[in-house]
Design a protein around this motif. Sequence first.
Motif, PDB file in Angstrom:
ATOM      1  N   GLU A   9      30.810  35.375  65.627  1.00 36.80           N
ATOM      2  CA  GLU A   9      31.794  36.431  65.365  1.00 36.80           C
ATOM      3  C   GLU A   9      32.311  36.329  63.929  1.00 36.80           C
ATOM      4  OE1 GLU A   9      32.963  39.094  67.364  1.00 36.80           O
ATOM      5  OE2 GLU A   9      31.169  38.501  68.459  1.00 36.80           O
ATOM      6  N   TRP A  10      32.572  35.114  63.482  1.00 38.97           N
ATOM      7  CA  TRP A  10      33.072  34.923  62.121  1.00 38.97           C
ATOM      8  C   TRP A  10      32.027  35.362  61.104  1.00 38.97           C
ATOM      9  CZ3 TRP A  10      31.846  31.683  57.936  1.00 38.97           C
ATOM     10  CH2 TRP A  10      32.802  31.656  56.920  1.00 38.97           C
ATOM     11  N   GLN A  11      30.766  35.030  61.346  1.00 38.16           N
ATOM     12  CA  GLN A  11      29.689  35.464  60.456  1.00 38.16           C
ATOM     13  C   GLN A  11      29.609  36.989  60.411  1.00 38.16           C
ATOM     14  OE1 GLN A  11      27.826  33.768  58.354  1.00 38.16           O
ATOM     15  NE2 GLN A  11      28.670  31.795  58.961  1.00 38.16           N
ATOM     16  N   ALA A  12      29.782  37.632  61.548  1.00 34.61           N
ATOM     17  CA  ALA A  12      29.748  39.097  61.585  1.00 34.61           C
ATOM     18  C   ALA A  12      30.884  39.692  60.760  1.00 34.61           C
ATOM     19  CB  ALA A  12      29.828  39.588  63.027  1.00 34.61           C
ATOM     20  N   MET A  13      32.004  39.001  60.699  1.00 35.92           N
ATOM     21  CA  MET A  13      33.142  39.511  59.945  1.00 35.92           C
ATOM     22  C   MET A  13      33.043  39.207  58.444  1.00 35.92           C
ATOM     23  SD  MET A  13      34.472  41.102  62.316  1.00 35.92           S
ATOM     24  CE  MET A  13      35.791  41.819  61.386  1.00 35.92           C
TER      25      MET A  13
END
Length: 171
Positions: A93-97
């Motif tokens: 999720e952090w990578q997607a953000m």
Amino acid sequence: MLRSYLRLTLFAFGLLVGVQVPGFIDAYAKHVEARRLEAEQGLHGFQDTARRFFSGDLDALVQHYRDSDDPVFQNDAQSVEHLVARARLLEREWQAMQRPWYARAIHVLLGAERSLREQVWSSYRFQVLLAPEAIAWGLSCALLLAWLVESLLLAASFPFRSRRRYRAFRS
């Protein structure tokens, strides 16, 4: 005159909804980052153990716990496995953000972890940001909403207009 006021109200509503988009995306990103850091901290001791005995492989540590004869280690295998899975989810999720603004918006709308998005939504406070991206989102949403509603109303009234014009033309 009433029609003009309705258009303005619709435009203002679209504007207010649109300025919420970057604020919510930012709140989601901050929530994910905080949870990710918390998950990393919770796994820190297990990561040290995995580095010393399993070349840093947390899955191998979990399997070792699971294969142990000690029932305490077997029970802890499930807990550690859950922590590892949660940390990986939060990392994704952090990578997607970290992607561009449009990819973040699409991710939060369509691909975000549902439970995280619901947690952010339940604690989100509506605000009017005057940042350039909020203004751009607001104007875009307002114009799009106004255009969609106007198009739908025109399309719905089209059959009735055609009959009136045809009758006027025949007379």
